[in-house]
Design a protein around this motif. Structure first.
Motif, mmCIF file in Angstrom:
data_model
loop_
_atom_site.group_PDB
_atom_site.id
_atom_site.type_symbol
_atom_site.label_atom_id
_atom_site.label_comp_id
_atom_site.label_asym_id
_atom_site.label_seq_id
_atom_site.Cartn_x
_atom_site.Cartn_y
_atom_site.Cartn_z
ATOM 1 N N ALA A 1 77.082 4.060 -3.758
ATOM 2 C CA ALA A 1 76.634 4.148 -4.631
ATOM 3 C C ALA A 1 75.341 4.196 -4.788
ATOM 4 C CB ALA A 1 77.306 2.885 -5.565
ATOM 5 N N GLN A 2 74.442 3.379 -4.038
ATOM 6 C CA GLN A 2 73.072 3.420 -3.796
ATOM 7 C C GLN A 2 72.427 4.782 -3.222
ATOM 8 O OE1 GLN A 2 72.228 -0.145 -1.423
ATOM 9 N NE2 GLN A 2 71.762 -1.409 -3.383
ATOM 10 N N ASP A 3 73.045 5.122 -2.241
ATOM 11 C CA ASP A 3 72.670 6.410 -1.881
ATOM 12 C C ASP A 3 72.850 7.608 -2.739
ATOM 13 O OD1 ASP A 3 72.048 5.363 0.651
ATOM 14 O OD2 ASP A 3 73.806 6.318 1.597
ATOM 15 N N LEU A 4 73.991 7.652 -3.512
ATOM 16 C CA LEU A 4 74.095 8.666 -4.609
ATOM 17 C C LEU A 4 73.338 8.658 -6.104
ATOM 18 C CD1 LEU A 4 78.197 8.747 -4.465
ATOM 19 C CD2 LEU A 4 76.653 10.677 -3.597
ATOM 20 N N PHE A 5 73.074 7.179 -6.065
ATOM 21 C CA PHE A 5 72.160 6.796 -7.170
ATOM 22 C C PHE A 5 70.642 7.435 -6.890
ATOM 23 C CE2 PHE A 5 68.844 4.046 -9.178
ATOM 24 C CZ PHE A 5 69.346 4.148 -10.476
ATOM 25 N N GLN A 6 70.420 7.237 -5.687
ATOM 26 C CA GLN A 6 69.057 7.799 -5.305
ATOM 27 C C GLN A 6 69.079 9.516 -5.266
ATOM 28 O OE1 GLN A 6 66.774 5.820 -3.327
ATOM 29 N NE2 GLN A 6 66.082 7.279 -1.609
ATOM 30 N N ASP A 7 69.994 10.090 -4.835
ATOM 31 C CA ASP A 7 70.352 11.526 -4.820
ATOM 32 C C ASP A 7 70.440 12.177 -6.259
ATOM 33 O OD1 ASP A 7 70.374 11.175 -2.159
ATOM 34 O OD2 ASP A 7 72.505 11.887 -2.058
ATOM 35 N N THR A 8 71.209 11.200 -6.952
ATOM 36 C CA THR A 8 71.108 11.729 -8.584
ATOM 37 C C THR A 8 69.803 11.934 -8.942
ATOM 38 O OG1 THR A 8 73.187 10.928 -8.558
ATOM 39 C CG2 THR A 8 72.215 11.450 -10.542
ATOM 40 N N PHE A 9 68.928 10.862 -9.017
ATOM 41 C CA PHE A 9 67.769 10.895 -9.957
ATOM 42 C C PHE A 9 66.532 11.688 -9.083
ATOM 43 C CE2 PHE A 9 69.716 7.158 -12.216
ATOM 44 C CZ PHE A 9 69.466 7.536 -13.565
ATOM 45 N N LEU A 10 66.639 11.896 -7.796
ATOM 46 C CA LEU A 10 65.750 12.756 -7.269
ATOM 47 C C LEU A 10 65.975 13.966 -7.491
ATOM 48 C CD1 LEU A 10 65.231 11.231 -3.618
ATOM 49 C CD2 LEU A 10 63.841 11.190 -5.601
ATOM 50 N N ARG A 11 67.351 14.354 -7.617
ATOM 51 C CA ARG A 11 67.556 15.905 -8.008
ATOM 52 C C ARG A 11 67.192 15.945 -9.501
ATOM 53 N NH1 ARG A 11 73.192 18.725 -6.129
ATOM 54 N NH2 ARG A 11 72.639 18.106 -4.122
ATOM 55 N N ALA A 12 67.450 14.871 -10.311
ATOM 56 C CA ALA A 12 67.225 15.110 -11.807
ATOM 57 C C ALA A 12 65.566 15.456 -11.885
ATOM 58 C CB ALA A 12 67.690 14.101 -12.356
#
Lengths: 332, 184
Positions: free
Chosen positions: B36-47
């Motif tokens: 979840a933490q990894d995907l959280f990071q990816d989501t907001f970096l992509r955003a």
């Protein structure tokens, strides 16, 4: 109670008929309290007479209880503070460079000029239908800024170019919008073609050592992100035809070439440079000829540059041909 | 420089405003803090990369959720690929965290056995992607079908059908009964 919007969804649910003929989805809707009053009555009437459906509803209620418990015992925010800390650290590293952009109403139509700290990144023809469209994808990596002193300076220099005052813009280029290393090589070679001179696509292909990639060269030039400064307008077809410019802007190519003193004529195949009125320079051996010189056939066609005037040829350091003596004769 | 700082602040505010919704979804979906933490990071970096191009009137929350959902889709695909390579049985991964039932006053009346919790978690993880997303968002986030529909790019009817399908499958799993026997 649910709104009207959801009322008309319910009749479309008809999957999973049960052995008793009733619809399982209606039972699910009932346990979730997502039915309309009418449907709810219908369900109640059926349940009164069907024991197996009563059991099914009980099972769904049991499932809901388990799921609620699962949700209640699971802390859905655990780990968030660390995740946020890591994200903030990453974001601090992701500072996007500035892209200063301004539209200039040039003599050849609207141009979008863009620069970064590294140099000029963009000189773009803005098509009339495109005015309102915000270019997106490619610009995401940048912090956009409108105009600015530095862009005004660039525009001032372009004004000088279109007035005939400036021949060399001497800009630093940021190649960020170039699409490939091949395109960079092609544009690099094109940048070496001097003012008032044209060469063929074949000549550029020869220069970069890929004689057969003529069409690829033409495509690379078509998507030149910094036209005018990187003079893709000085590259033409082997038959002298202007061919194209940034897609379908060949009229602009004509205007710019004429500005540089290159004669352009309309032929039955479209616009072309008037080769009969131009000197031919041999780029490798650094000398120039009249277009009717008898030695022309001795050299490779790809090595030719077409030069608008003798002064220009001499300024480029080309010496006159010993056979046709372009220095002793004038074009009529 | 000032403009960059301002822009950074604007984005930080967006993160603060939506991080709970996004993180909750990711944790529910993956079932473990690490992923979840990894995907959280990816989501907001992509955003963050795409934010400049987002229209001013866009629904930022829905946009972020769509990014998160797309990333969870890749996540599922990658895990399935990895599993196939490692010949690892589904749902038997050591790092699949099943939440420990809390033994305190708040939830005492709602005790759930560890077995049922594990069975349900495994069954949810085995749902097809759209059913899993729709079900998670409806059941655990309480989102409207219309909202789920915008997240998944489907109709409200489909969003609802996904949730109902998911519930039906979970019910069958809990019954411990094969679906075919049920219908027959």
């Amino acid at each position: 109670m649910l709104g009207n919007k959801e009322d008309n969804i319910m009749p479309t649910i008809h999957a999973h008929s049960l052995p008793c003929g009733f619809t399982e989805d209606l039972l699910i809707a009932e346990t979730l309290a997502e039915t309309t009053p009418a449907l709810s009555q219908q369900v109640a009437a059926h349940l009164a007479s069907c024991a197996s459906c009563r059991t099914l509803v009980e099972r769904y209620r049991g499932l809901q209880t388990h799921l609620h418990t699962l949700a209640a015992t699971d802390n859905a925010q655990r780990g968030l503070p660390q995740a946020r800390q890591r994200l903030d650290a990453q974001l601090a590293l992701h500072t996007r460079p500035r892209l200063q952009v301004e539209i200039w109403h040039s003599p050849v139509g609207d141009l979008r000029i863009g620069r970064t700290a590294k140099g000029v990144a963009l000189v773009e023809f803005v098509r009339p239908d495109e005015q309102t469209v915000v270019p997106t994808q490619r610009w995401n990596e940048f912090t956009l800024e409108n105009g600015g002193l530095e862009v005004q300076t660039l525009i001032g220099q372009l004004e000088g170019y279109f007035d005939g005052q400036t021949q060399d813009l001497a800009w630093h280029v940021d190649d960020v919008f170039m699409r490939s290393d091949f395109q960079r090589t092609v544009l690099h070679a094109t940048a070496e073609v001097p003012y008032g001179t044209v060469v063929t696509y074949q000549a550029i292909a020869d220069t970069i050592g890929q004689s057969k990639a003529v069409r690829a060269v033409a495509q690379a030039l078509r998507h030149n992100p910094v036209p005018i400064h990187i003079p893709c307008h000085r590259v033409i077809g082997s038959d002298g035809a202007l061919t194209g410019y940034a897609g379908n802007l060949v009229d602009i190519k004509k205007k710019i070439l004429e500005l540089e003193g290159i004669p352009v004529v309309a032929t039955d195949k479209g616009l072309a440079i008037a080769r009969g009125q131009m000197y031919i320079g041999w780029r490798r051996d650094r000398y120039f000829c009249l277009p009717r010189c008898t030695t022309l056939k001795e050299q490779s066609a790809g090595d030719r540059a077409f030069i608008a005037s003798r002064t220009r040829a001499e300024a480029m350091g080309y010496r006159p041909c010993d056979v046709c003596h372009p220095d002793l004769q004038l074009f009529s | 420089m000032a403009q960059q700082q301002e822009e950074r602040q604007v984005f930080a505010d967006i993160v603060t405003l939506h991080q709970h919704v996004v993180y909750r979804y990711l944790l529910r979906f993956t079932g473990n803090v690490h992923d979840a933490q990894d995907l959280f990071q990816d989501t907001f970096l992509r955003a963050h990369r795409a934010y400049a191009a987002l229209p001013a009137d866009a629904d930022v929350c829905a946009w972020l959720m769509r990014i998160a959902i797309n990333l969870t889709k890749n996540y599922i695909r990658d895990r399935q690929r990895r599993r196939r390579v490692m010949l690892e049985p589904v749902g038997k991964r050591a790092d699949d965290e099943i939440p420990e039932p809390k033994d305190n006053a708040d939830t005492e009346g709602l005790m759930i056995s560890r077995d049922i919790a594990r069975t349900l978690q495994t069954a949810i993880a085995a749902l097809p992607f759209h059913q899993r997303v729709a079900f998670t968002q409806r059941q655990f986030e309480g989102l409207e079908y219309a909202t789920i529909a915008t997240h998944l790019g489907c109709s409200q009817e489909s969003a609802r059908a996904h949730v109902y399908q998911a519930l039906r499958k979970l019910r069958l799993v809990l019954d411990g009964t094969d679906a075919r026997e049920q219908r027959g």
